[in-house]
Structure formats: structure tokens, C-alpha cells
Design a protein around this motif. Structure first.
Motif, PDB file in Angstrom:
ATOM      1  N   ARG A 155       0.930  -1.380  -0.053  1.00 49.32           N
ATOM      2  CA  ARG A 155       0.021  -0.059  -0.189  1.00 49.32           C
ATOM      3  C   ARG A 155       0.683   1.241   0.144  1.00 49.32           C
TER       4      ARG A 155
ATOM      5  N   ASP B 175      -5.854   2.682  -6.414  1.00 51.39           N
ATOM      6  CA  ASP B 175      -6.485   1.735  -5.612  1.00 51.39           C
ATOM      7  C   ASP B 175      -7.821   2.285  -5.177  1.00 51.39           C
ATOM      8  N   ASP B 176      -9.032   1.804  -5.294  1.00 51.72           N
ATOM      9  CA  ASP B 176     -10.467   2.206  -5.034  1.00 51.72           C
ATOM     10  C   ASP B 176     -10.468   2.432  -3.342  1.00 51.72           C
ATOM     11  N   HIS B 177      -9.779   1.534  -2.746  1.00 56.13           N
ATOM     12  CA  HIS B 177      -9.926   1.658  -1.055  1.00 56.13           C
ATOM     13  C   HIS B 177      -9.235   2.936  -0.879  1.00 56.13           C
TER      14      HIS B 177
ATOM     15  N   TRP C  87       3.205   2.928 -10.163  1.00 57.64           N
ATOM     16  CA  TRP C  87       1.847   2.086 -10.336  1.00 57.64           C
ATOM     17  C   TRP C  87       2.051   0.761 -10.998  1.00 57.64           C
TER      18      TRP C  87
ATOM     19  N   HIS D 236      -1.111  -1.748  -4.985  1.00 53.26           N
ATOM     20  CA  HIS D 236      -2.105  -0.851  -4.154  1.00 53.26           C
ATOM     21  C   HIS D 236      -1.534   0.633  -4.028  1.00 53.26           C
TER      22      HIS D 236
END
Length: 224
Positions: free
Chosen positions: A56, A92-94, A148, A153
Motif C-alpha cells: 500500500r 486503488d479504490d479503497h 503504479w 495498491h
């Protein structure tokens, strides 16, 4: 609300120092300028135990505006990254939702735009405006696409340092292939176009100040 991150990646030099001043509780790693240099550095870092498991990742730093709506000092949450080859990958959507909510709760809702990772410095206003039309991106950087591709993430925050309506000094020769800055070459480029250089310096200082403030806002919410 907590935000769980493994690393924050920031371009080396003034941008790295601006984020470091926020004294964030997770590792902040300086990366070189330029896609090729970043790719090479990431391969080295990923072989080190402390970075091998990182998944992350937040990218922070300055960026150039491609659209008139974005001015120096504006903060952008980049929801998609575009490559020079025309490829595209979403954030990352979250992480994106967490960051958007975090800043909105602090009274600073961030606009979301696509970022184009250029393999060269764009110093002419016309170049930026044409890129906005052909790519649909609103921000330009030189590192994002490589990151990326290296981590599963990724999210990115960019602070605008230069607009799309004025030419900048041509500093392309001031960045070595390894991403390091060549101070003498940079000074020579500035001396050739002093008015444009002053505009770039002013925008960069404004952007760096805002970058530190933006990093400070993350501090209470970060968990390793």
C-alpha cells in the motif's frame, strides 16, 4: 479514521524535505526524477527486506497543471495514471476513498483528476494544452507510471507547482539519466529565461509549502 500505508514515495530533493517536515509515522522514501530512473531504483529497493513486502503506497509531490482550472498551490487526488504509450491504470479504490474522505472531513475536499506520466519535461504551455486534449489528463508528472507498475495498491496526491498558460525554462538537460539534478545546468537554463524562471520558483515554493501542509493533515490518521 485510520489510513493504513506501507510507504510514502516522494521525489528527492525539496519535495522529499517538504514531506519529511510533517514527521509522518511511516517510512518516506525519496525517489529520483524521471520514469527510467524510478524504474531502476524500484528494482533495487524491492530487493531489500524492508521494502519487499510493501503493497500500500502513497505517492506525494509536485506536479504540473494541464488545465486552466488548476493553479499553483492546488492539491489534487489522482484517480488514474496514464503512460506515454497510452496505457491507463486506476488508483486503488479503497485508498482513494479513504484519502478523499479524510481530506473532506478536514474541510479540504480534493478534486480528482487523471495524471499523465511524461518521459520528458514539458516546458511550453502549448505542449501542456495539447497533452490535455489528447490524453484527457489534468496533471503531469514524471514518476507515477513506474510506481503504479511496481506496487499493487497505489494512490497519489500532487500539489500543482506550475500552470498550463505560461512557458517555463527548458530544464530538460538539467536532469541526469539517473534522475539527479545538475545545479550548474539548471542555473544556466534559468539565466536564459529569468522571468519564466522566477515564475517557476514562485510556483514551486508555493507548492512545497502546501505539500508540507497536506502531509501534516495525514499525520493523525496514519497507521503503519
Amino acid at each position: 479514521m485510520s489510513l493504513s500505508l506501507d510507504l510514502i514515495l516522494v521525489p528527492q530533493g525539496a519535495e522529499y524535505q517538504a514531506v519529511k517536515r510533517a514527521q509522518l509515522p511511516i517510512p518516506i522514501v525519496a525517489i529520483p526524477a524521471g520514469l527510467t530512473a524510478v524504474e531502476a531504483s524500484l528494482k533495487t529497493w524491492r530487493s531489500q527486506p524492508q521494502y519487499r513486502q510493501a503493497k500500500r503506497v502513497l505517492v506525494m509531490g509536485l506536479g504540473g497543471s494541464l488545465i486552466p482550472q488548476l493553479r499553483p498551490g492546488d492539491v489534487v487526488l489522482c484517480d488514474r495514471c496514464l503512460s506515454p504509450q497510452g496505457e491507463s491504470q486506476g488508483a486503488d479504490d479503497h485508498l482513494l476513498r479513504q484519502l478523499a474522505h479524510l481530506y473532506e472531513k478536514q474541510g479540504q475536499p480534493l478534486p480528482q483528476y487523471s495524471v499523465y506520466s511524461s518521459d520528458r519535461i514539458l516546458h511550453l504551455a502549448q505542449q501542456k494544452q495539447q497533452l490535455a486534449q489528447t490524453s484527457g489528463a489534468a496533471v503531469v508528472d514524471m514518476e507515477g507510471w513506474a510506481i503504479w507498475q511496481a506496487f499493487p495498491h497505489v494512490a497519489m496526491i500532487r500539489v500543482i507547482s506550475d500552470d498550463c498558460q505560461q512557458d517555463l525554462p527548458d530544464i530538460s538537460k538539467a536532469i541526469a539519466p539517473n534522475g539527479n539534478l545538475k545545479p550548474i545546468t539548471l542555473t544556466q537554463a534559468f539565466l536564459k529565461q529569468p522571468a519564466a524562471a522566477m515564475k517557476l520558483i514562485q510556483g514551486s515554493l508555493q507548492g512545497l509549502h502546501q505539500l508540507t501542509q497536506t502531509a501534516h493533515q495525514l499525520n493523525p490518521h496514519l497507521t503503519p
